[in-house]
Design a protein around this motif. Structure first.
Motif, PDB file in Angstrom:
ATOM      1  N   LYS A 149       4.239  11.351  -6.409  1.00 56.87           N
ATOM      2  CA  LYS A 149       5.365  11.799  -6.069  1.00 56.87           C
ATOM      3  C   LYS A 149       6.071  12.431  -7.092  1.00 56.87           C
ATOM      4  O   LYS A 149       7.398  12.657  -6.939  1.00 56.87           O
ATOM      5  CB  LYS A 149       6.087  10.773  -5.559  1.00 56.87           C
ATOM      6  N   PHE A 150       5.560  12.663  -8.143  1.00 56.62           N
ATOM      7  CA  PHE A 150       6.249  13.209  -9.376  1.00 56.62           C
ATOM      8  C   PHE A 150       7.500  12.327  -9.833  1.00 56.62           C
ATOM      9  O   PHE A 150       8.519  13.036 -10.330  1.00 56.62           O
ATOM     10  CB  PHE A 150       6.535  14.614  -9.180  1.00 56.62           C
ATOM     11  N   LEU A 151       7.321  10.833  -9.626  1.00 53.96           N
ATOM     12  CA  LEU A 151       8.300  10.247 -10.340  1.00 53.96           C
ATOM     13  C   LEU A 151       8.207   9.716 -11.553  1.00 53.96           C
ATOM     14  O   LEU A 151       7.147   9.635 -12.050  1.00 53.96           O
ATOM     15  CB  LEU A 151       8.636   8.872  -9.367  1.00 53.96           C
ATOM     16  N   ASP A 162       0.783  -1.217  -0.114  1.00 57.91           N
ATOM     17  CA  ASP A 162      -0.051   0.025   0.134  1.00 57.91           C
ATOM     18  C   ASP A 162       0.827   1.308  -0.084  1.00 57.91           C
ATOM     19  O   ASP A 162       2.173   1.112  -0.184  1.00 57.91           O
ATOM     20  CB  ASP A 162      -0.970  -0.050   1.289  1.00 57.91           C
ATOM     21  N   LEU A 163       0.388   2.338   0.091  1.00 60.56           N
ATOM     22  CA  LEU A 163       1.014   3.623   0.279  1.00 60.56           C
ATOM     23  C   LEU A 163       2.111   3.706   1.142  1.00 60.56           C
ATOM     24  O   LEU A 163       3.291   4.256   1.014  1.00 60.56           O
ATOM     25  CB  LEU A 163      -0.091   4.802   0.384  1.00 60.56           C
ATOM     26  N   VAL A 164       1.801   3.144   2.369  1.00 57.29           N
ATOM     27  CA  VAL A 164       2.785   3.066   3.481  1.00 57.29           C
ATOM     28  C   VAL A 164       4.032   2.283   3.043  1.00 57.29           C
ATOM     29  O   VAL A 164       5.050   2.568   3.412  1.00 57.29           O
ATOM     30  CB  VAL A 164       2.222   2.698   4.780  1.00 57.29           C
ATOM     31  N   THR A 165       3.811   1.120   2.477  1.00 61.24           N
ATOM     32  CA  THR A 165       4.597   0.397   1.943  1.00 61.24           C
ATOM     33  C   THR A 165       5.895   1.023   1.048  1.00 61.24           C
ATOM     34  O   THR A 165       7.062   1.117   1.285  1.00 61.24           O
ATOM     35  CB  THR A 165       4.308  -0.930   1.311  1.00 61.24           C
ATOM     36  N   CYS A 166       4.944   1.772   0.065  1.00 65.19           N
ATOM     37  CA  CYS A 166       5.799   2.574  -0.782  1.00 65.19           C
ATOM     38  C   CYS A 166       6.635   3.604  -0.389  1.00 65.19           C
ATOM     39  O   CYS A 166       7.848   3.806  -0.462  1.00 65.19           O
ATOM     40  CB  CYS A 166       4.978   3.254  -1.852  1.00 65.19           C
ATOM     41  N   ASN A 167       6.176   4.118   0.623  1.00 68.51           N
ATOM     42  CA  ASN A 167       6.894   5.342   1.650  1.00 68.51           C
ATOM     43  C   ASN A 167       7.978   4.814   2.450  1.00 68.51           C
ATOM     44  O   ASN A 167       9.067   5.624   2.434  1.00 68.51           O
ATOM     45  CB  ASN A 167       6.078   6.112   2.361  1.00 68.51           C
ATOM     46  N   ILE A 168       7.802   3.770   2.778  1.00 75.02           N
ATOM     47  CA  ILE A 168       9.015   3.063   3.510  1.00 75.02           C
ATOM     48  C   ILE A 168      10.168   2.867   2.801  1.00 75.02           C
ATOM     49  O   ILE A 168      11.141   3.270   2.926  1.00 75.02           O
ATOM     50  CB  ILE A 168       8.684   1.779   4.316  1.00 75.02           C
ATOM     51  N   PHE A 169       9.918   2.322   1.662  1.00 74.98           N
ATOM     52  CA  PHE A 169      10.981   1.841   0.776  1.00 74.98           C
ATOM     53  C   PHE A 169      11.912   3.228   0.240  1.00 74.98           C
ATOM     54  O   PHE A 169      12.761   3.170   0.052  1.00 74.98           O
ATOM     55  CB  PHE A 169      10.765   0.932  -0.316  1.00 74.98           C
ATOM     56  N   LEU A 170      10.751   4.176  -0.201  1.00 78.89           N
ATOM     57  CA  LEU A 170      11.313   5.532  -0.880  1.00 78.89           C
ATOM     58  C   LEU A 170      12.175   6.169   0.215  1.00 78.89           C
ATOM     59  O   LEU A 170      13.255   6.670  -0.246  1.00 78.89           O
ATOM     60  CB  LEU A 170      10.023   6.268  -1.324  1.00 78.89           C
ATOM     61  N   GLY A 175      13.809   6.203  -6.427  1.00 75.47           N
ATOM     62  CA  GLY A 175      12.881   4.947  -6.118  1.00 75.47           C
ATOM     63  C   GLY A 175      12.075   4.727  -7.306  1.00 75.47           C
ATOM     64  O   GLY A 175      11.233   3.950  -7.109  1.00 75.47           O
ATOM     65  N   SER A 176      11.967   5.396  -8.385  1.00 75.74           N
ATOM     66  CA  SER A 176      11.062   5.192  -9.294  1.00 75.74           C
ATOM     67  C   SER A 176      11.339   3.969 -10.285  1.00 75.74           C
ATOM     68  O   SER A 176      10.425   3.263 -10.614  1.00 75.74           O
ATOM     69  CB  SER A 176      11.478   6.332 -10.432  1.00 75.74           C
ATOM     70  N   GLN A 177      12.849   3.370 -10.156  1.00 76.92           N
ATOM     71  CA  GLN A 177      12.977   2.129 -10.806  1.00 76.92           C
ATOM     72  C   GLN A 177      12.358   1.209  -9.874  1.00 76.92           C
ATOM     73  O   GLN A 177      11.847   0.125 -10.456  1.00 76.92           O
ATOM     74  CB  GLN A 177      14.805   1.992 -10.856  1.00 76.92           C
ATOM     75  N   PHE A 178      12.753   1.225  -8.608  1.00 78.68           N
ATOM     76  CA  PHE A 178      12.141   0.397  -7.679  1.00 78.68           C
ATOM     77  C   PHE A 178      10.588   0.047  -7.840  1.00 78.68           C
ATOM     78  O   PHE A 178      10.013  -1.034  -7.946  1.00 78.68           O
ATOM     79  CB  PHE A 178      12.447   0.628  -6.223  1.00 78.68           C
ATOM     80  N   LEU A 179       9.833   1.015  -7.822  1.00 81.15           N
ATOM     81  CA  LEU A 179       8.443   1.100  -7.875  1.00 81.15           C
ATOM     82  C   LEU A 179       8.014   0.721  -9.226  1.00 81.15           C
ATOM     83  O   LEU A 179       7.011  -0.353  -9.308  1.00 81.15           O
ATOM     84  CB  LEU A 179       7.830   2.385  -7.612  1.00 81.15           C
ATOM     85  N   GLU A 180       8.638   0.775 -10.467  1.00 81.59           N
ATOM     86  CA  GLU A 180       8.387   0.403 -11.663  1.00 81.59           C
ATOM     87  C   GLU A 180       8.337  -1.124 -11.702  1.00 81.59           C
ATOM     88  O   GLU A 180       7.544  -1.739 -12.579  1.00 81.59           O
ATOM     89  CB  GLU A 180       9.034   1.003 -12.630  1.00 81.59           C
ATOM     90  N   GLU A 181       9.472  -1.670 -11.154  1.00 81.05           N
ATOM     91  CA  GLU A 181       9.652  -3.113 -11.210  1.00 81.05           C
ATOM     92  C   GLU A 181       8.539  -3.726 -10.234  1.00 81.05           C
ATOM     93  O   GLU A 181       8.354  -4.873 -10.642  1.00 81.05           O
ATOM     94  CB  GLU A 181      11.073  -3.486 -10.281  1.00 81.05           C
TER      95      GLU A 181
END
Length: 653
Positions: free
Chosen positions: A618-620, A567-575, A588-594
């Motif tokens: 996040k404008f990624l 979820d959103l919290v997961t994304c924010n933690i890793f970013l 973190g754009s490459q990580f989220l795209e994968e």
């Protein structure tokens, strides 16, 4: 005058000025005062404590045979048995049976039926079973399928379904009793209650070859079982089959199917069934309308539900507490509690008096909407109208006050609840404990827990979850561990909240390895305690805080493999971890795209689209291929309208 002569006089002389206390037709004898014992040979024989004269003349029980196998007075004994069974006086019933055996009276099956039912009413099914097995050997009365069905039904009424099937199998295999339609209906009912639907269908198919045509009750029972197992199509197909077989459906038949479809949310097919119902001459009743209204409220179609209510009134079906309660509950769930309150006022003007469940729904809704003043006013109004609050209303008020940060006031309501002889349940206690923890009064929450145990209130997993979560958030890990061990010692299985709370407490104390061990234990348990996204986020945060990003990514792989979406919290933690921990930092754009690509390959399109939304927020930068992949999937023909509606909603909301 001796007692015997006095009774004889009253029975023989109909003009006696003293009213007779005994009727041959409807005898109700107080055997706690007068017991049935062997009769005296002479009316002048002195009475003693061992031989008290029965309240019936011995002249009625002369041994001379009359009317074939029956004797004079047999019918009186049968009346005594029936009345003792009806009143539940089993001691006197046994004495009547004993005397009948001594005098070699004829036991007929008809007198055992009320006795079996009396045992059922007394919640003693095993005594009914025992009496059934004694009928032939002890009473020389061969049981038929009527006795068998009565005892079978008594066991089922006690919800002892496995025991009922054992009894059925034993009797059918060892006794010369041929089951009839009622027997099959009871077997199918027991199997449906146990979830053995396929076996129930097999029994249903066995009926015609055994010269037992299924009746409307057979079809209704099987349809209900299929609907509860979400096998609606099979249930509906039985409707056509029963009509082909010449068994005409009743209103109950249609109501069962309509309820199943409404529960599934298939209101279109439910409406067609109502039309079919009318064509078959079955008039929709209160149950039909209430079911449809409930289904519409579940779908959020309150306008149609209210229109159906008007149609219900026009059809001369009187709405009841269920009808109005369903609509008010639907309004509250949509956040329209004030509309529900206005509807209640309108109904009261028309003479309708709301019950405690309607009030509990409105009180809870007002608190959730932040209107505590209105909730308290409604509570007082309820008391003024002499509507006695029950556990549900008290619990709703306690939970609402705790949500408002007023646990001390809620504690007073708990005391008032006890003074009104309304036993607080685990929900009330857990709400109050949660309220004390929320305001930083953990000591009061612990005292309340001890009070709950002293009052022998049944604690459950929810109470333990609240207590463990509160202690962990308060930094009292040691106390939380003690409660955890106590919960396991009492045989309670921790739920996902308990596990997540303990893992969070361990991680906050720097014991991440122990938290991971507990997580592994959680994975080995049943589906009710499997980790959710909150559990994973707790561990992601702890691992990234320790700069163990690779370990966190491995855990993310486990999360995806087990079907849990980020979820959103997961994304924010890793970013945050990628930006602050790596050298050089990454956006973190490459990580989220994968992550989007992996979710897309698993056909979890909704989760993938949420990650894309996070990237846009996040404008990624997002690759055109990734964007095209997700958009094409969302805009498939069957989803185009949903996508358009979502776009309009995002633009104008």
């Amino acid at each position: 005058m001796p007692v015997t002569n006095s009774i004889r006089t009253r029975l023989r002389g109909k003009l006696s000025p003293v009213p007779c206390k005994f009727s041959l037709c409807s005898a109700r004898v107080n055997f706690s005062v007068v017991s049935i014992s062997p009769t005296r040979t002479s009316p002048n024989e002195p009475e003693n404590g061992d031989h008290i004269q029965p309240p019936i003349s011995d002249e009625l029980f002369k041994a001379g045979p009359k009317l074939g196998p029956y004797k004079l007075g047999d019918s009186t004994f049968y009346s005594l048995v029936e009345n003792c069974a009806t009143s539940g006086d089993f001691g006197s019933l046994q004495r009547v049976f004993d005397r009948m055996k001594r005098e070699r009276r004829v036991f007929i099956e008809k007198i055992f039926i009320p006795v079996f039912r009396a045992y059922g009413k007394a919640h003693s099914p095993e005594k009914a079973v025992d009496l059934f097995y004694r009928m032939e050997d002890e009473f020389q009365c061969r049981p038929t399928v009527r006795s068998f069905n009565t005892v079978f039904n008594v066991i089922i009424q006690e919800r002892m379904y496995y025991r009922a099937l054992e009894f059925h199998a034993d009797v059918v295999s060892n006794n010369n009793i041929s089951p009839n339609v009622l027997t099959f209906n009871l077997v199918i009912k027991a199997m449906c209650k146990l979830g053995l639907i396929d076996r129930a269908v097999e029994v249903f198919r066995e009926m015609p070859p055994r010269n037992c045509a299924p009746d409307v009750f057979t079809y209704c029972t099987l349809m209900d079982g299929l609907c509860k197992e979400d096998r609606i199509d099979e249930a509906v197909s039985l409707l056509d089959e029963m009509q082909i077989e010449g068994c005409f459906p009743s209103s109950v038949t249609f109501n069962v199917l309509i309820h199943g479809l409404c529960k599934k949310g298939d209101m279109g097919r439910a409406a067609k069934l109502v039309e079919n119902m009318l064509l078959k001459g079955c008039v929709p009743n209160e149950v039909t309308y209430n079911t449809l209204i409930h289904g519409l409220c579940l779908k959020g179609k309150l306008g149609k539900a209210i229109s159906l209510l008007e149609r219900m009134v026009q059809s001369k079906c009187v709405p009841n507490d269920v009808t109005y309660g369903t609509i008010i509950n639907g309004l509250v769930k949509q956040g329209r509690t004030l509309d529900g309150l206005q509807l209640l006022v309108l109904l009261e003007e028309r003479g309708y008096h709301a019950n405690e469940y309607v009030y509990s729904t409105l009180v809870s809704g007002l608190f959730k909407d932040g209107k505590s003043g209105e909730a308290i006013r409604l509570w007082k109004e309820m008391l003024d109208k002499q509507c006695k609050p029950n556990t549900v209303v008290f619990s709703a008020l306690i939970d609402g006050l705790c949500r408002e940060g007023k646990p001390d006031e809620a504690k007073e309501i708990l005391s008032e609840m006890e003074n009104n002889h309304c036993m607080p349940n685990a929900y009330a206690y857990s709400s109050l404990m949660k309220g004390f923890f929320k305001t930083g009064n953990s000591h009061k929450a612990i005292l309340l827990w001890k009070e709950m145990e002293n009052n022998s209130c049944l604690d459950n997993e929810v109470c333990y979850s609240v207590l463990i979560n509160g202690l962990c958030e308060d930094g009292k890990l040691r106390e939380a561990m003690m409660v955890w061990k106590k919960m396991l010692g009492r045989g309670f299985m921790p739920d996902v909240v308990s596990y997540s709370s303990m893992i969070n407490g361990l991680c906050n104390a720097g014991l991440v390895e122990q938290g991971l061990k507990l997580f592994n234990v959680m994975l080995c348990h049943n589906s009710t305690s499997q980790p959710d996204v909150i559990t994973y986020n707790i561990l992601f945060h702890a691992l990234c805080k320790q700069s163990s990003i690779s370990h966190a990514i491995n855990l993310l792989n486990i999360m995806l493999d087990r079907g849990c979406d980020p979820d959103l919290v997961t994304c924010n933690i890793f970013l945050k971890a990628l930006r602050e921990t790596l050298n050089p930092p990454q956006d973190g754009s490459q990580f989220l795209e994968e992550l989007v690509a992996r979710l897309y390959k698993r056909r979890r399109i909704a989760a993938a689209s949420k990650i894309v939304e996070v990237m846009l927020q996040k404008f990624l930068p997002l690759k055109a291929s990734t964007w095209e992949m997700v958009v094409q999937e969302i805009c498939k023909p069957r989803k185009i309208q949903a996508a358009i509606d979502k776009c309009w909603s995002d633009l104008f909301c």
